[in-house]
Design a protein around this motif. Structure first.
Motif, PDB file in Angstrom:
ATOM      1  N   GLN A  13     -10.997   7.834 -10.309  1.00 41.45           N
ATOM      2  CA  GLN A  13      -9.613   7.885 -10.784  1.00 41.45           C
ATOM      3  C   GLN A  13      -9.018   9.282 -10.610  1.00 41.45           C
ATOM      4  OE1 GLN A  13      -7.834   5.143 -11.719  1.00 41.45           O
ATOM      5  NE2 GLN A  13      -6.162   6.583 -11.507  1.00 41.45           N
ATOM      6  N   GLN A  14      -9.786  10.306 -10.936  1.00 48.99           N
ATOM      7  CA  GLN A  14      -9.297  11.676 -10.758  1.00 48.99           C
ATOM      8  C   GLN A  14      -9.031  11.973  -9.287  1.00 48.99           C
ATOM      9  OE1 GLN A  14     -12.431  13.885 -12.665  1.00 48.99           O
ATOM     10  NE2 GLN A  14     -11.364  13.943 -14.640  1.00 48.99           N
ATOM     11  N   LEU A  15      -9.881  11.463  -8.423  1.00 47.11           N
ATOM     12  CA  LEU A  15      -9.690  11.664  -6.989  1.00 47.11           C
ATOM     13  C   LEU A  15      -8.401  10.989  -6.521  1.00 47.11           C
ATOM     14  CD1 LEU A  15     -10.871  12.775  -4.333  1.00 47.11           C
ATOM     15  CD2 LEU A  15     -12.047  10.587  -4.089  1.00 47.11           C
ATOM     16  N   TYR A  16      -8.185   9.740  -6.934  1.00 45.24           N
ATOM     17  CA  TYR A  16      -6.948   9.031  -6.571  1.00 45.24           C
ATOM     18  C   TYR A  16      -5.729   9.797  -7.073  1.00 45.24           C
ATOM     19  CZ  TYR A  16      -9.676   4.867  -5.301  1.00 45.24           C
ATOM     20  OH  TYR A  16     -10.551   3.985  -4.723  1.00 45.24           O
ATOM     21  N   ASN A  17      -5.815  10.313  -8.293  1.00 43.14           N
ATOM     22  CA  ASN A  17      -4.693  11.066  -8.856  1.00 43.14           C
ATOM     23  C   ASN A  17      -4.412  12.329  -8.054  1.00 43.14           C
ATOM     24  OD1 ASN A  17      -4.420   9.155 -10.880  1.00 43.14           O
ATOM     25  ND2 ASN A  17      -5.517  10.356 -12.397  1.00 43.14           N
ATOM     26  N   ARG A  18      -5.455  13.051  -7.676  1.00 41.41           N
ATOM     27  CA  ARG A  18      -5.279  14.281  -6.892  1.00 41.41           C
ATOM     28  C   ARG A  18      -4.687  13.976  -5.520  1.00 41.41           C
ATOM     29  NH1 ARG A  18      -8.299  19.281  -7.935  1.00 41.41           N
ATOM     30  NH2 ARG A  18      -8.963  19.168 -10.087  1.00 41.41           N
ATOM     31  N   ILE A  19      -5.177  12.929  -4.888  1.00 41.12           N
ATOM     32  CA  ILE A  19      -4.649  12.557  -3.573  1.00 41.12           C
ATOM     33  C   ILE A  19      -3.187  12.133  -3.701  1.00 41.12           C
ATOM     34  CG2 ILE A  19      -4.801  10.858  -1.713  1.00 41.12           C
ATOM     35  CD1 ILE A  19      -7.888  10.985  -2.113  1.00 41.12           C
ATOM     36  N   GLY A  20      -2.905  11.331  -4.717  1.00 42.94           N
ATOM     37  CA  GLY A  20      -1.524  10.894  -4.943  1.00 42.94           C
ATOM     38  C   GLY A  20      -0.588  12.066  -5.191  1.00 42.94           C
ATOM     39  N   SER A  21      -1.025  13.016  -5.990  1.00 38.16           N
ATOM     40  CA  SER A  21      -0.207  14.200  -6.268  1.00 38.16           C
ATOM     41  C   SER A  21       0.038  15.002  -4.997  1.00 38.16           C
ATOM     42  CB  SER A  21      -0.884  15.082  -7.304  1.00 38.16           C
ATOM     43  OG  SER A  21      -0.972  14.434  -8.542  1.00 38.16           O
ATOM     44  N   ALA A  22      -0.989  15.159  -4.186  1.00 36.13           N
ATOM     45  CA  ALA A  22      -0.855  15.915  -2.943  1.00 36.13           C
ATOM     46  C   ALA A  22       0.118  15.216  -1.987  1.00 36.13           C
ATOM     47  CB  ALA A  22      -2.227  16.087  -2.279  1.00 36.13           C
ATOM     48  N   ILE A  23       0.034  13.906  -1.909  1.00 34.65           N
ATOM     49  CA  ILE A  23       0.934  13.153  -1.017  1.00 34.65           C
ATOM     50  C   ILE A  23       2.357  13.241  -1.523  1.00 34.65           C
ATOM     51  CG2 ILE A  23       1.539  10.819  -0.250  1.00 34.65           C
ATOM     52  CD1 ILE A  23      -1.507  10.315  -0.047  1.00 34.65           C
ATOM     53  N   ASN A  24       2.539  13.099  -2.841  1.00 32.66           N
ATOM     54  CA  ASN A  24       3.890  13.193  -3.405  1.00 32.66           C
ATOM     55  C   ASN A  24       4.480  14.577  -3.197  1.00 32.66           C
ATOM     56  OD1 ASN A  24       3.889  10.539  -4.247  1.00 32.66           O
ATOM     57  ND2 ASN A  24       3.098  11.015  -6.278  1.00 32.66           N
ATOM     58  N   ALA A  25       3.672  15.610  -3.391  1.00 30.40           N
ATOM     59  CA  ALA A  25       4.146  16.978  -3.181  1.00 30.40           C
ATOM     60  C   ALA A  25       4.523  17.189  -1.717  1.00 30.40           C
ATOM     61  CB  ALA A  25       3.078  17.981  -3.607  1.00 30.40           C
ATOM     62  N   SER A  26       3.711  16.624  -0.831  1.00 29.27           N
ATOM     63  CA  SER A  26       3.993  16.743   0.598  1.00 29.27           C
ATOM     64  C   SER A  26       5.298  16.026   0.948  1.00 29.27           C
ATOM     65  CB  SER A  26       2.829  16.145   1.404  1.00 29.27           C
ATOM     66  OG  SER A  26       3.133  16.120   2.766  1.00 29.27           O
ATOM     67  N   ALA A  27       5.532  14.874   0.334  1.00 22.88           N
ATOM     68  CA  ALA A  27       6.763  14.115   0.599  1.00 22.88           C
ATOM     69  C   ALA A  27       7.977  14.869   0.082  1.00 22.88           C
ATOM     70  CB  ALA A  27       6.663  12.740  -0.050  1.00 22.88           C
ATOM     71  N   ARG A  28       7.846  15.531  -1.073  1.00 19.34           N
ATOM     72  CA  ARG A  28       8.976  16.285  -1.637  1.00 19.34           C
ATOM     73  C   ARG A  28       9.331  17.495  -0.774  1.00 19.34           C
ATOM     74  NH1 ARG A  28       6.358  15.082  -6.509  1.00 19.34           N
ATOM     75  NH2 ARG A  28       5.360  17.114  -6.542  1.00 19.34           N
ATOM     76  N   THR A  29       8.311  18.158  -0.236  1.00 21.89           N
ATOM     77  CA  THR A  29       8.589  19.362   0.561  1.00 21.89           C
ATOM     78  C   THR A  29       9.108  19.031   1.954  1.00 21.89           C
ATOM     79  OG1 THR A  29       6.288  19.519   1.301  1.00 21.89           O
ATOM     80  CG2 THR A  29       6.903  20.783  -0.649  1.00 21.89           C
ATOM     81  N   SER A  30       8.820  17.822   2.429  1.00 22.78           N
ATOM     82  CA  SER A  30       9.279  17.461   3.769  1.00 22.78           C
ATOM     83  C   SER A  30      10.631  16.764   3.749  1.00 22.78           C
ATOM     84  CB  SER A  30       8.247  16.575   4.481  1.00 22.78           C
ATOM     85  OG  SER A  30       8.097  15.348   3.808  1.00 22.78           O
ATOM     86  N   SER A  31      11.168  16.483   2.553  1.00 28.69           N
ATOM     87  CA  SER A  31      12.471  15.808   2.511  1.00 28.69           C
ATOM     88  C   SER A  31      13.609  16.779   2.420  1.00 28.69           C
ATOM     89  CB  SER A  31      12.623  14.865   1.340  1.00 28.69           C
ATOM     90  OG  SER A  31      11.591  14.721   0.466  1.00 28.69           O
TER      91      SER A  31
END
Length: 93
Positions: free
Chosen positions: A75-93
């Motif tokens: 669960q912690q791994l999924y959360n970290r990956i999700g956070s990284a993807i969301n952060a990446s999406a925010r910076t690329s928009s």
């Protein structure tokens, strides 16, 4: 999102190594690595050192090893990956 896309986003965001280090640390702390080593040893003892192959070990140990990952680590791994993807999406928009 497929595995390759997730991998690519982790690489682009610079989070891949951090996620990998986190997982490695969590698995070591939970005793997972020791448990997997024991499963490998069981396969080698059962089949014999002269007859066992890497493919045979992988086929027998991999499914068990994946199931042995603690739920909290997963669960912690999924959360970290999700956070990284969301952060990446925010910076690329």
């Amino acid at each position: 999102m497929d595995h390759q896309a997730v991998y690519q986003k982790l690489v682009v965001s610079g989070q891949r190594e951090q996620v990998k280090d986190f997982l490695r640390e969590q698995l070591a702390e939970s005793g997972w690595r020791d448990q997997v080593r024991l499963k490998i040893k069981e396969v080698i003892d059962r089949e014999g050192i002269d007859r066992v192959t890497v493919d045979s070990i992988m086929a027998q140990v991999l499914p068990v090893a994946q199931e042995m990952v603690p739920d909290t680590t997963r669960q912690q791994l999924y959360n970290r990956i999700g956070s990284a993807i969301n952060a990446s999406a925010r910076t690329s928009s």
